[in-house]
Every structure is written in C-alpha cells, then in structure tokens.
Scaffold this motif. Structure first.
Motif: not given
Length: 280
Positions: A10-21, A23-31
């Motif tokens: 079971i996956a409850v909420g966002y995993p910790d690694f997705l909340l790392d800043r 990772v978030v910056d990498e995801y939105y870098k081309d946005f």
C-alpha cells in the motif's frame, strides 16, 4: 490468491523522495510561467506533461505503474504493481484524522481500502499475478468468476425485492454491489479481530453507542454525497455502481451483522431475508 495478497503493498500519500526539493526542482525545470499570458501557460503545461510522459516511457521507474494514481481523487488498486494507492487528499478530514476512533476509520476509510484490495480478485484483477504480470486464466480463475457472477445475481434479486431502484439499474450494478457488500463484511471482520486484540475505549460524544455502532454509522456517512440532479441522473443511468442511498440499503439488507448490532426486527427493511454467500 494467498500469495497475491501477501505480496500486495500500500502506498499512502507521496513517498518521501518525491518531497525532496531537488526532485521537485528537477521536475519543473523546463516549465515556464508567463505572468500575463494564460494560453502560453496552458500550452507550455501540456508540452511539459508530454515530455514527462515520453521520459516515463523511455526510462520507466519502479514507481511508474502507480505514481500517477497518487494525483487522482480515488483510492485505487493498481494491478501492474499489486499495490493499493491512497492519494494524499484521503489523509484529511472527513476521511482521516489521527484522533478519530478506530471504528470510524475502519467503517469509512477502511472499507474503501478493502474495496480496492478485493479488486485483485475480480474479473480484471484475476488476470494479473502477484508480481503484476498478465497470466492466462486457469480453471480455478474461471470458477472464481462464476462464483462472483452467481453472488451478483443473488444480490440483484435481493435488492430488487427492496423496491429501492429501477430493476435495470440494479442489474447492471449488481457485480459492484456484491463487491461492496464483501468489502464491508471483510472490513467488519477485521475490526472485530482488532477488538479482540485491543479493546477500544468509548469514544467521546458517542456515549450511547458502542464501537460497532460507530463502524456502521461511519460507513453510512462515507456514502453521503451532494450532486446536481443532472449529474445524479448520468451517474445513476451510466455508472457501474448504485448511488448512495440505494447502495447503502442494498448492502445493509445483506448484512446480518448490522441487524444484530442495531437489533433490527423482521419488519425492518434492513432485516436480511435472503443472505447471499460471500465472494471471498
């Protein structure tokens, strides 16, 4: 089936690694955000979404089969990962609060999780093994499907006798109603097992109710909804499930456990007159 259930996670909420800043910056870098141009923002968000879709196809991650379910509205079972995914919105009231009594959590959120767990053994879930691989249906699988449809037909006949919904609607939602009934029954059994191991304290503001009362009240409350008449008509006609009130009545009429707890007499519409066998 036991192996599949044992390997289920079971996956409850966002995993910790997705909340790392980072990772978030990498995801939105081309946005790119254009402060005064709505349509450019819309176009760029679509293009950015496509880039990430291409990346997931070319470089799939272990989490790829279930990650998108985290942004959805519903708790879902993902066959490819043999995993139940609980999006973050379900971790807030009225679904969840750490001060809620266990009976309330089991009757509301617990039933929804159980409903998805049981999808591993429905007509679609049985086509996937415990490692998320498609398999050929076996004689055992076919017997299970026959049992599912047999119970659904029984539940449909029982629901029709209640005169709570049009027979055509009852027929095309019977499989879902049977599965919902099974989810409530299995969750209630799990709650009774918890009571044996850990007796639950009397909940504040529920002094005149025991915890089993609270379980069923919480389940009933989880089916409450407020929709427009137009939306309700579409869901009622085309959806795979009965709407809230008929759904509740159909399930409770198949639960001797409910009648025992609330001491329903034989004249009550919730008194089980024809109990269908369990799916699992």
């Amino acid at each position: 089936n036991i192996r599949k259930l044992s390997n289920m996670s079971i996956a409850v909420g966002y995993p910790d690694f997705l909340l790392d800043r980072r990772v978030v910056d990498e995801y939105y870098k081309d946005f790119t955000i254009f402060t005064k141009d709505f349509f450019k923002n819309l176009r760029d968000s679509i293009m950015n979404g496509r880039r990430h879709m291409e990346k997931r196809l070319l470089e799939p991650l272990t989490e790829s089969p279930w990650m998108t379910a985290l942004t959805g509205d519903d708790i879902v079972y993902v066959q490819q990962a043999n995993k139940v995914v609980v999006p973050p919105l379900w971790l807030n009231p009225p679904f969840f609060h750490y001060n809620y009594p266990a009976a309330m959590l089991y009757g509301g959120l617990g039933v929804r999780i159980a409903r998805e767990m049981l999808r591993a053994f429905d007509s679609v879930g049985l086509s996937w093994d415990s490692h998320g691989q498609l398999v050929m249906q076996t004689g055992y699988t076919n017997r299970t499907l026959e049992n599912l449809h047999g119970v659904a037909e029984c539940v449909a006949a029982s629901t029709s006798s209640l005169s709570i919904e049009d027979d055509n609607v009852i027929q095309h939602t019977a499989v879902d109603t049977a599965a919902e009934l099974d989810a409530v029954r299995q969750t209630y059994k799990a709650y009774l097992s918890l009571l044996k191991r850990e007796p639950q304290p009397q909940a504040a503001s529920f002094e005149h109710l025991n915890t089993t009362h609270i379980f069923f009240l919480s389940y009933a409350g989880s089916l409450c909804s407020n929709t427009t008449s137009q939306r309700e008509d579409i869901e009622r006609t085309c959806g795979p499930a009965l709407m809230g009130h008929p759904r509740l009545n159909a399930v409770l009429a198949q639960l001797p456990e409910f009648s025992d707890v609330f001491q329903c007499g034989s004249s009550s519409p919730h008194y089980p007159r024809r109990v269908c066998t369990s799916l699992h």
